[in-house]
Design an enzyme around this catalytic site. Structure first.
Site, PDB file in Angstrom:
ATOM      1  N   LYS A 136       0.840  -1.202   0.000  1.00 30.64           N
ATOM      2  CA  LYS A 136       0.000   0.000   0.000  1.00 30.64           C
ATOM      3  C   LYS A 136       0.875   1.252   0.000  1.00 30.64           C
ATOM      4  O   LYS A 136       0.550   2.260  -0.630  1.00 30.64           O
ATOM      5  CB  LYS A 136      -0.913  -0.033   1.235  1.00 30.64           C
ATOM      6  CG  LYS A 136      -1.912   1.097   1.278  1.00 30.64           C
ATOM      7  CD  LYS A 136      -3.031   0.831   2.255  1.00 30.64           C
ATOM      8  CE  LYS A 136      -4.111   1.888   2.086  1.00 30.64           C
ATOM      9  NZ  LYS A 136      -5.287   1.641   2.916  1.00 30.64           N
ATOM     10  N   HIS A 172     -19.532  12.378   1.514  1.00 32.59           N
ATOM     11  CA  HIS A 172     -20.075  11.102   2.005  1.00 32.59           C
ATOM     12  C   HIS A 172     -21.597  11.168   1.953  1.00 32.59           C
ATOM     13  O   HIS A 172     -22.188  12.167   2.392  1.00 32.59           O
ATOM     14  CB  HIS A 172     -19.596  10.851   3.438  1.00 32.59           C
ATOM     15  CG  HIS A 172     -20.094   9.555   3.972  1.00 32.59           C
ATOM     16  ND1 HIS A 172     -19.496   8.355   3.660  1.00 32.59           N
ATOM     17  CD2 HIS A 172     -21.174   9.253   4.732  1.00 32.59           C
ATOM     18  CE1 HIS A 172     -20.182   7.371   4.222  1.00 32.59           C
ATOM     19  NE2 HIS A 172     -21.210   7.892   4.881  1.00 32.59           N
TER      20      HIS A 172
HETATM   21  C1  GRF Z   1     -21.046   9.281  -3.975  1.00 32.39           C
HETATM   22  O1  GRF Z   1     -22.284   8.894  -3.429  1.00 32.39           O
HETATM   23  C2  GRF Z   1     -20.148   9.818  -2.904  1.00 32.39           C
HETATM   24  O2  GRF Z   1     -20.834  10.465  -1.876  1.00 32.39           O
HETATM   25  C3  GRF Z   1     -19.510   8.563  -2.366  1.00 32.39           C
HETATM   26  O3  GRF Z   1     -19.298   7.765  -3.500  1.00 32.39           O
HETATM   27  C4  GRF Z   1     -20.266   8.074  -4.488  1.00 32.39           C
HETATM   28  C5  GRF Z   1     -19.542   8.361  -5.774  1.00 32.39           C
HETATM   29  O4  GRF Z   1     -20.405   8.426  -6.862  1.00 32.39           O
HETATM   30  N1  GRF Z   1     -18.314   8.863  -1.619  1.00 32.39           N
HETATM   31  P1  GRF Z   1     -19.848   8.961  -8.271  1.00 32.39           P
HETATM   32  O5  GRF Z   1     -18.703   8.051  -8.662  1.00 32.39           O
HETATM   33  O6  GRF Z   1     -19.434  10.367  -8.080  1.00 32.39           O
HETATM   34  O7  GRF Z   1     -20.996   8.829  -9.239  1.00 32.39           O
END
Ligand code: GRF
Length: 194
Positions: A59, A103
């Site tokens: 990692k 999030h």
């Molecule tokens: C979103 O719901 C974001 O909040 C979460 O992952 C998802 C990503 O969706 N962290 P996208 O790839 O932007 O369509």
């Protein structure tokens, strides 16, 4: 940085191109071969790098490659948009106060990889969206902006997801504008003693 479909990535880049966000998307880092976000970066003419964890022995070596690319890009901020790996403490501390995440819940409720599904299954009255600085925990950093999204009668997981994503497309640019205009200051760096 993103791992998935990249709809938030595309939305933020559109805001930049429309002149509503005083920023430049200098580099997309994606860790997932074939992720939709790569095609979006190509279409939007944003430089991109695919950094595949499987090509590295550890990692640390994987992140060192990302660090090299980020530093070469000259970026000021690292905007996570569906980046599905947990960053090492060393990475977070190197860019302390400059990593932002979105999030899909009202943190601290429903952290983790399935925020929308978890709220739906818990039959919560409401969920939402949180934009926050990244710290060394998972979904625990200082909150920049939040927006609630109520669950409604007859909601399916899909209908709830659609409303949460619609809220994300408004909230992430708004939060980034606040940071860029200096209306939000970075959280204090943790002391060496922890
Ligand atoms: C979103 O719901 C974001 O909040 C979460 O992952 C998802 C990503 O969706 N962290 P996208 O790839 O932007 O369509």
């Amino acid at each position: 940085m993103a791992s998935g479909s990249g709809s938030n990535f595309e939305n933020v880049v559109h805001e930049i191109h429309a002149g509503r966000l005083d920023a430049d998307a200098v580099l997309l880092v994606c860790d997932k071969p074939g992720a939709g976000v790569l095609a979006r970066a190509e279409k939007l003419k944003v430089p991109f790098a695919l950094v595949d964890r499987k090509q590295f022995p550890s990692k640390e070596a994987f992140e060192a490659d990302i660090v090299k690319r980020l530093d070469a890009s000259g970026c000021d901020f690292i905007v996570l948009a569906g980046y599905m790996r947990i960053l090492t403490d060393a990475f977070v501390l190197r860019y302390w106060g400059r990593i932002i995440n979105i999030h899909p819940s009202m943190l601290p409720a429903f952290p983790g990889a399935h925020g929308i599904r978890d709220a739906f299954e818990a039959k919560a009255a409401a969920t939402g969206v949180t934009v926050h600085f990244v710290d060394t925990g998972v979904d625990t950093g200082a909150v920049i902006l939040q927006k609630a999204v109520p669950l409604v009668q007859g909601d399916t997981l899909e209908s709830l997801e659609a409303r949460v994503h619609a809220a994300e497309y408004l909230l992430y640019p708004e939060a980034l504008r606040k940071i860029i205009s200096g209306h939000v200051s970075s959280p204090a760096r943790p002391s060496a003693e922890g």
